[in-house]
Design a protein around this motif. Structure first.
Motif, short mmCIF file in Angstrom:
data_model
loop_
_atom_site.label_atom_id
_atom_site.label_comp_id
_atom_site.label_asym_id
_atom_site.label_seq_id
_atom_site.Cartn_x
_atom_site.Cartn_y
_atom_site.Cartn_z
N TRP A 181 12.07 12.39 0.77
CA TRP A 181 10.66 11.96 0.21
C TRP A 181 10.37 10.56 0.25
CZ3 TRP A 181 7.94 16.12 -0.03
CH2 TRP A 181 8.27 17.51 -0.68
N LEU A 182 11.49 9.83 0.38
CA LEU A 182 11.08 8.30 0.59
C LEU A 182 10.33 8.23 2.11
CD1 LEU A 182 14.38 6.61 -0.68
CD2 LEU A 182 12.11 7.25 -1.98
N LEU A 183 10.74 8.62 3.04
CA LEU A 183 10.26 8.70 4.28
C LEU A 183 8.89 9.36 4.40
CD1 LEU A 183 10.41 8.19 7.21
CD2 LEU A 183 11.56 10.31 7.67
N PHE A 184 8.73 10.23 3.60
CA PHE A 184 7.34 11.25 3.34
C PHE A 184 6.28 10.22 2.93
CE2 PHE A 184 4.26 13.50 1.15
CZ PHE A 184 3.88 14.73 1.74
N GLY A 185 6.84 9.57 1.92
CA GLY A 185 5.91 8.55 1.02
C GLY A 185 5.63 7.09 2.02
N ALA A 186 6.39 6.80 2.75
CA ALA A 186 6.15 5.67 3.83
C ALA A 186 5.22 6.21 4.88
CB ALA A 186 7.53 5.30 4.20
N ILE A 187 5.22 7.42 5.33
CA ILE A 187 4.38 7.87 6.33
C ILE A 187 3.01 8.13 5.84
CG2 ILE A 187 3.79 9.86 8.13
CD1 ILE A 187 7.15 10.43 8.08
N ALA A 188 2.93 8.62 4.71
CA ALA A 188 1.63 8.90 4.04
C ALA A 188 1.00 7.57 3.79
CB ALA A 188 1.99 9.74 2.64
N GLY A 189 1.77 6.52 3.17
CA GLY A 189 1.01 5.18 2.87
C GLY A 189 0.47 4.68 4.02
N VAL A 190 1.28 4.68 5.24
CA VAL A 190 0.66 3.97 6.47
C VAL A 190 -0.48 4.84 6.90
CG1 VAL A 190 1.20 3.27 8.94
CG2 VAL A 190 2.85 3.01 7.11
N PHE A 200 -7.17 13.05 0.72
CA PHE A 200 -7.40 14.21 0.42
C PHE A 200 -6.26 15.22 0.84
CE2 PHE A 200 -11.51 12.19 1.12
CZ PHE A 200 -12.01 12.46 -0.02
N PHE A 201 -5.50 15.06 2.10
CA PHE A 201 -4.22 15.88 2.28
C PHE A 201 -3.27 15.59 1.27
CE2 PHE A 201 -0.04 15.08 4.20
CZ PHE A 201 0.14 16.51 4.48
N GLY A 202 -3.11 14.41 0.78
CA GLY A 202 -2.12 14.13 -0.05
C GLY A 202 -2.33 14.96 -1.59
N LEU A 203 -3.55 14.98 -1.83
CA LEU A 203 -4.13 15.64 -3.17
C LEU A 203 -3.78 17.18 -2.86
CD1 LEU A 203 -5.42 15.78 -5.77
CD2 LEU A 203 -7.64 15.80 -4.62
N ALA A 204 -4.15 17.72 -1.67
CA ALA A 204 -4.09 19.16 -1.30
C ALA A 204 -2.56 19.41 -1.45
CB ALA A 204 -4.63 19.49 -0.12
N ILE A 223 10.77 12.40 -5.01
CA ILE A 223 9.56 12.71 -4.56
C ILE A 223 8.42 11.85 -5.30
CG2 ILE A 223 8.51 14.47 -6.48
CD1 ILE A 223 7.33 15.75 -4.03
N TRP A 224 8.82 11.33 -6.59
CA TRP A 224 7.68 10.45 -7.14
C TRP A 224 8.16 8.84 -6.69
CZ3 TRP A 224 3.95 12.48 -9.44
CH2 TRP A 224 4.30 13.87 -9.84
N LEU A 225 9.29 8.47 -6.39
CA LEU A 225 9.69 7.44 -5.63
C LEU A 225 8.89 7.54 -4.32
CD1 LEU A 225 13.44 6.93 -6.36
CD2 LEU A 225 11.44 5.57 -7.43
N GLY A 226 8.78 8.42 -3.62
CA GLY A 226 8.20 8.41 -2.51
C GLY A 226 6.66 8.11 -2.71
N ALA A 227 6.05 8.72 -3.77
CA ALA A 227 4.61 8.47 -4.07
C ALA A 227 4.30 7.18 -4.49
CB ALA A 227 4.39 9.29 -5.15
N LEU A 228 5.46 6.40 -5.05
CA LEU A 228 5.25 4.91 -5.29
C LEU A 228 5.19 4.22 -4.01
CD1 LEU A 228 5.07 2.71 -7.53
CD2 LEU A 228 7.72 2.79 -7.47
N ILE A 229 5.91 4.53 -3.05
CA ILE A 229 5.95 3.95 -1.92
C ILE A 229 4.74 3.84 -1.11
CG2 ILE A 229 6.90 3.92 0.73
CD1 ILE A 229 9.69 4.64 -0.94
N ALA A 230 4.07 5.17 -1.27
CA ALA A 230 2.76 5.37 -0.57
C ALA A 230 1.91 4.31 -1.17
CB ALA A 230 2.46 6.93 -0.60
N PHE A 231 1.76 4.30 -2.70
CA PHE A 231 0.78 3.71 -3.53
C PHE A 231 1.01 2.40 -3.14
CE2 PHE A 231 -0.24 1.44 -7.36
CZ PHE A 231 -1.82 1.55 -7.44
N VAL A 232 2.03 1.69 -3.04
CA VAL A 232 2.30 0.16 -2.77
C VAL A 232 1.79 -0.01 -1.27
CG1 VAL A 232 4.37 -1.46 -2.31
CG2 VAL A 232 4.32 0.13 -4.45
N ILE A 233 2.09 0.78 -0.30
CA ILE A 233 1.31 0.42 0.96
C ILE A 233 -0.08 0.62 1.02
CG2 ILE A 233 1.37 1.47 3.27
CD1 ILE A 233 4.20 2.46 2.76
N PHE A 234 -0.59 1.47 0.16
CA PHE A 234 -1.91 1.48 0.13
C PHE A 234 -2.75 0.33 -0.87
CE2 PHE A 234 -5.40 3.91 -2.39
CZ PHE A 234 -6.48 3.49 -1.33
#
Length: 536
Positions: A181-190, A200-204, A223-234
């Motif tokens: 999930w950490l990788l998921f978050g990194a990909i989503a953030g970039v 919108f994809f992330g919300l869906a 999964i929540w740490l992955g979400a945090l990674i995405a947020f930090v990148i964004f």
């Protein structure tokens, strides 16, 4: 930059590997001696080659010129797009150069990546040789991907980010480490830095987990740490938006009001079939059936809901029809697995060729509508034959060519005409002349091709050019391109038409384009700048 680079449409098109590669692949569906990895690799190579061989066929796309200008003003945000594409242009131009071939190398690689990633998802869903081949054929010929990968923009990379997230989720479902999930978050953030629609994809995706058995994943800390990674990148881009009071929202609102072609909800859904190809849309439906109804797809049912919820968001928000496009490789993969299992259950060996051959032929028929394969006149006639002009995402006439192709014409000629007007000025006027363009395409063209002619950088009140401002221009001598005459006469005491830019293949708004020489400013450009501003 040489004149050859400025007029790329004269470069002959080499023979495409498309036909021979695909037909050989179909012929090998019964031959186990050819490994599926080699076959998928051949499809990926063919996707790369098709786009590279057609890179120089027409010309630079309007948005490519604008993104190149953004690459000269690197920042954490831009009013009409996320920041990653500007950094990609900065990198590509310095590493590869300014030619069309150089710029379009990366989207050609992205086309190959879509084939490989789709085949990987097929394997994660339990598909074998035929399912991988079927998915590769469908994604290879998908019209919207052929279109997106024909020029360098964030749209070419967006499916890789979305489907990278989906592939990671599939791996976790199949027993992969929750740390993925950490990788998921990194990909989503970039992915968000590539294009904001990833939000919108992330919300869906999140809502889909909530309404299915996927809730068990939400109880996992990773999964929540992955979400945090995405947020930090964004976050840097978000702070930029906040600091400027969310200019991107203003752009989207204006685009919805003035630019986007109106589409009813049922037309929006129906036109999804055109995006993926009407003959391939049954594979999409099979993918939905796989996720919602089949035993094999039960564990990934949240992915089916992700598509449905994303589609609903785009309908409600009146998004463009192609905003859903990045999610289709997932459905291609699932549909191919379902079709393969049905064929094997019933022993319908004949169905393999019966499915692949029409998809291949249909894909070849549609390809010239999405990729600059044909000569210009032939492309215009072919588009008219299929009445492709009825499918529009923007509320204006594209002219003789489809909008994608029309926006690849006229830019070097515009700059050449402006340069002739510039050279016609007295030497003392040239020293402090400003070039004012009506929109980012015209301004981007001047900034891209202008150095060859010794032109100064352009200014424009459109989108991010507005934030770059009028600079230190005195406004005493201005060459105005495409500007409204009434506005110019309000700003200047002396406005004289100096030339008309003509190109029969360009979009109508860029044909018969006036060029004015303006003198005797009534107010400084710096004061008039807020009045000229337009986001959209």
């Amino acid at each position: 930059m040489s004149e050859t680079q400025l007029a790329p449409n004269e470069i002959p098109l080499e023979a495409s590997p498309l036909e021979s590669t695909i037909l050989e692949g179909i012929a090998e569906t019964r031959t186990p001696s050819v490994s599926i990895a080699a076959l998928i690799g051949a499809f990926a190579l063919a996707a790369f080659a098709v786009h590279l061989l057609t890179a120089n066929r027409y010309g630079y796309f309007r948005d490519e010129l604008y993104y190149a200008a953004c690459g000269q003003h690197l920042a954490w945000g831009y009013v009409d797009h996320a920041p990653l594409i500007a950094a990609i242009f900065w990198f590509a131009r310095r590493l590869l150069g300014d030619s069309l071939f150089a710029l379009r190398l990366l989207p050609a690689l992205a086309a190959a990546g879509k084939v490989l990633l789709t085949a990987w998802m097929v394997r994660e869903l339990g598909g074998r040789r035929f399912a991988q081949l079927l998915a590769a054929v469908v994604v290879f010929f998908c019209p919207i991907y052929l279109t997106m990968d024909s020029f360098l923009s964030m749209n070419s990379f967006e499916p890789l980010f979305w489907m990278g997230c989906v592939a990671v989720a599939m791996r976790i479902v199949n027993g992969g480490s929750p740390r993925l999930w950490l990788l998921f978050g990194a990909i989503a953030g970039v992915g968000i830095l590539n294009k904001h629609s990833t939000l919108f994809f992330g919300l869906a995706f999140f809502l889909a987990l909530l309404i299915t058995s996927g809730t068990r994943y939400l109880r996992n800390r990773w999964i929540w740490l992955g979400a945090l990674i995405a947020f930090v990148i964004f976050l840097p881009n978000l702070l930029w938006e906040i600091a400027l009071r969310f200019p991107t929202i203003e752009v989207l609102q204006n685009a919805a009001r003035f630019k986007n072609a109106p589409v009813s909800w049922y037309a929006f859904v129906a036109e999804q079939a055109l995006l993926v190809h009407p003959l391939a849309f049954p594979v999409v439906l099979a993918g939905l059936w796989f996720f919602f109804k089949s035993t094999e797809g039960h564990a990934c049912r949240f992915l089916g809901w992700t598509y449905v919820l994303l589609l609903l968001q785009m309908i409600v928000l009146k998004g463009r029809i192609y905003y859903v496009a990045p999610i289709y490789p997932m459905l291609f993969a699932a549909g191919a697995v379902w079709i393969e299992s049905r064929i094997e259950e019933r022993g319908w060996e004949w169905a393999r060729q019966a499915i692949l051959i029409p998809l291949t032929v249909g894909g070849m028929v549609a390809a010239p509508l999405a990729v600059p394969i044909l000569p210009i006149e032939a492309a215009a006639d072919y588009s008219n034959f299929w009445d492709i002009h009825k499918v529009r995402v923007e509320n204006y006439d594209s002219g003789r060519l489809p909008q994608l192709f029309a926006d690849m014409f006229g830019w070097p000629n515009q700059v050449k005409t402006v340069a002739a007007v510039y050279r016609g000025l007295p030497v003392e006027d040239r020293a402090h002349c400003t070039i004012l363009a009506a929109n980012y395409g015209e301004a981007g063209a001047i900034d891209y091709f202008g150095p060859t002619y010794g032109l100064p950088r352009a200014i424009s009140p459109h989108n991010n050019y507005y934030f770059w401002g009028p600079g230190e221009s005195s406004g005493n001598v201005v060459i105005a391109v495409g500007m409204d005459l009434h506005k110019l006469e309000t700003l200047f005491g002396d406005v004289q038409k100096a030339a008309t830019i003509e190109d029969p293949y360009a979009v109508p708004d860029e044909n018969n384009l006036p060029v004015y020489i303006c003198r005797n400013p009534r107010v400084p450009l710096s004061q008039a700048w807020p009045w000229l501003k337009f986001f959209g």
